[in-house]
Write an enzyme that holds these catalytic residues in place. Sequence first.
Site, short mmCIF file in Angstrom:
data_model
loop_
_atom_site.label_atom_id
_atom_site.label_comp_id
_atom_site.label_asym_id
_atom_site.label_seq_id
_atom_site.Cartn_x
_atom_site.Cartn_y
_atom_site.Cartn_z
N CYS A 89 1.04 -1.08 -0.06
CA CYS A 89 0.02 -0.13 -0.07
C CYS A 89 0.84 1.04 -0.10
CB CYS A 89 -0.77 -0.16 1.19
SG CYS A 89 -1.75 -1.44 1.32
N ARG A 92 4.19 1.10 -6.83
CA ARG A 92 4.14 0.15 -5.57
C ARG A 92 3.14 -0.91 -5.70
NH1 ARG A 92 7.13 2.13 -1.33
NH2 ARG A 92 5.86 0.86 0.22
N TRP A 142 -3.53 -2.21 -1.75
CA TRP A 142 -3.37 -3.43 -2.44
C TRP A 142 -3.79 -4.57 -1.25
CZ3 TRP A 142 -0.69 -8.17 -1.64
CH2 TRP A 142 -0.27 -8.67 -2.90
N ASN A 195 -0.57 1.01 6.21
CA ASN A 195 0.21 0.07 5.40
C ASN A 195 0.61 -0.86 6.45
OD1 ASN A 195 1.82 -1.32 3.56
ND2 ASN A 195 3.26 0.44 3.44
N GLY A 196 0.25 -2.16 6.06
CA GLY A 196 0.56 -3.36 6.73
C GLY A 196 -0.54 -4.20 7.15
N GLU A 228 16.38 -15.96 -12.01
CA GLU A 228 15.91 -14.56 -12.16
C GLU A 228 15.29 -14.44 -13.46
OE1 GLU A 228 15.53 -10.46 -11.17
OE2 GLU A 228 15.70 -12.33 -10.19
N LYS A 287 11.47 -12.85 -13.75
CA LYS A 287 11.37 -11.56 -14.59
C LYS A 287 10.04 -11.99 -15.82
CE LYS A 287 13.39 -8.82 -12.63
NZ LYS A 287 13.25 -9.65 -11.69
N GLU A 329 6.73 -12.70 -13.76
CA GLU A 329 6.26 -11.72 -12.91
C GLU A 329 5.54 -10.46 -13.67
OE1 GLU A 329 8.77 -9.72 -10.19
OE2 GLU A 329 10.43 -9.80 -11.54
N HIS A 355 16.35 -35.65 -13.54
CA HIS A 355 15.57 -36.00 -12.38
C HIS A 355 14.28 -35.51 -12.48
CE1 HIS A 355 19.26 -37.68 -10.82
NE2 HIS A 355 19.94 -36.50 -11.03
N LYS A 410 5.93 -3.31 -5.56
CA LYS A 410 7.40 -3.03 -5.54
C LYS A 410 8.05 -3.60 -4.11
CE LYS A 410 11.33 -1.57 -6.88
NZ LYS A 410 11.79 -2.30 -8.04
#
Length: 691
Positions: free
Chosen positions: A2, A33, A106, A133-134, A562, A566, A569, A585, A686
Amino acid sequence: MCGIFAYLNYNVNRERRYILEVLFNGLRRLEYRGYDSAGISIDSSLPPLISDHSNGPSCNCPPPLVFRQEGNIESLVKSVYEDVAATDLNLEESFSVHAGIAHTRWATHGEPAPRNSHPQSSGPGNEFLVIHNGVITNYEVLKETLVRHGFTFESETDTEVIPKLAKFVFDKANEEGDQTVTFSQVVFEVMRHLEGAYALIFKSSHYPNELIACKRGSPLILGVKELTQDENIAASFQDVKFLSNNGQPKELFLSSDASAVVEHTKKVLVIEDGEVVHLKDGDVSILKFDHGKGKHSGAFARPASVQRALSILEMEVEQINKGNYEHYMQKEIHEQPESLKTTMRGRLIRGDSSKSKTVLLGGLKDHLKTIRRSRRIVFIGCGTSYNAALAARPILEELSGMPVTMEIASDLLDRQGPIYREDTSVFVSQSGETADTLHALEYALENGALCVGITNTVGSAIARNTHCGVHINAGCEIGVASTKAYTSQIVVMAMLALAIGGDTISSESRREAIIDSLFDLPNKVREVLKLDQEMKDIAQLLIAEQSLLVFGRGYNYATALEGALKVKEVALMHSEGILAGEMKHGPLALVDETLPIVVIATRDACFSKQQSVIQQLHARKGRLIVMCSKGDAASVCVGGSCRVIEVPQVEDCLQPVINIVPLQLLAYHLTVLRGYNVDQPRNLAKSVTTQ
């Protein structure tokens, strides 16, 4: 997560239209964010200029206005102006003092909807409003208690208990005859009942023209802009203690992110956990919250006040603009040569003789002996930061001769994994505020380990609470998908390996080669950025695919993880990074002529093994895209049957910095071609500041 923003003007006339635009622009700066709804609160008419509660805090002010809307900020802006037009609210009305709050949400508790958006209210009349926020972990218990006292709830959020609890505390104090209860005392009493992580801003019609901010575990800063009598000219001052009630015009800003403040002022105070910042009559009071003090006294305790100096933001307004680029992610990918150079500036020393080649990490120099005596080094991070640490692990093991282990922060906490006094724990986080990493830091501190922070944010919680650390200096990163922070993190950890390794004769030539390669790294990244169009062409070939595998090994296992991260996401495409040594395997069962596979096969100790992997994938008709060093196309592409991406060669421990860039470009172009928002991917934020 948020976004929080608040604006208070004192003794400087601002029209309602101007106030609205400041709040809206503050929210726009926080869009990156991630969010799914937004809201603001402003005053409905001119409140009294003097907040004198000596005769009681009651106020005849009309209730503040609250606007909340699902969707993006522009939807909120449109609905606000539509409501203003429908109610004939005067946008030209001028306020010499006014406190407005704004929020992007969010969704965590409750679906995206106006009723779940912030500000959350104490009830009819909006006597107390809160933006948050939290996560409040004990909200269900608090909610049950408040319901028993007659409160009704409109939302599914955890936040709604906070303003209702504030009203309960305020009403109870007045019922008991305490007519002088202050805003800060109400907030302190509320904080005593809250568990979890939070950054909060309170606004109340009982305390007009005042704001209170407090935090525990979520970021919050205060920006201060003091003006001369000519309100367009900023005055200079250095410390909060100069912000006395002297009638000097000023503007105060509260935000969860510096990007929303920097266009107004660079003078900020990073609010610490347990601090309560009270903005009243142009004065800034910083009060220290003691959870135990007054808990059982049955009366409001007088909080202790503290004074702290302001700091100067290093961020520039230009950094939060896109410039000539279409998207922030694109801009930040192409900024990597400069961000790498900035990360190394002043830390790499290369003179005329080999003996002058060295690394200087000022934030670690007093702790290097302790680190070298550690029984092991433990890297702790999440997501991209974890991948960066994984990329650096081999060189750290090689140069230090110490065991290096990897921990995903949330998993370490879930297992309560062993951390010892003899360990060095390295916490890697772009924002320095990642919730799981912060909790892991608390855990490591409790267990007595030496804690090292590697972050991109000066003054962040991790930077403040570790024993020592390194700021990566990558510059402001707006796009949700980390790019330049990732490559700078790898470089910092390579320099960390050089610093810990010292000047051992056996590794002297290796150290020199790495330092020389570090100096040349920005130029090599510029070279690989020329593959932009080629990666766009490959993205065009993959636009309709549902899945992508990325095989890596050795230093480039982290690159596979990574690169796949990318793609998933931002392009919203299933992608999986696979350790090539594990191919037989299980993963080999997925290979056929329809599945696109990227294989990273640049020159290092694993090169011949990767050649074998390519042959086995080719034998099973895999659709291969092979990344190799320049000149190796013929040796990696069996019969010319695969697409080859040739990249510059650097020292093997730095090759992940080079190799990730084409995959960043691929993810970017794939996202844009698929019509998705590359800077605000679905469901992501973010800074993950809640668990």
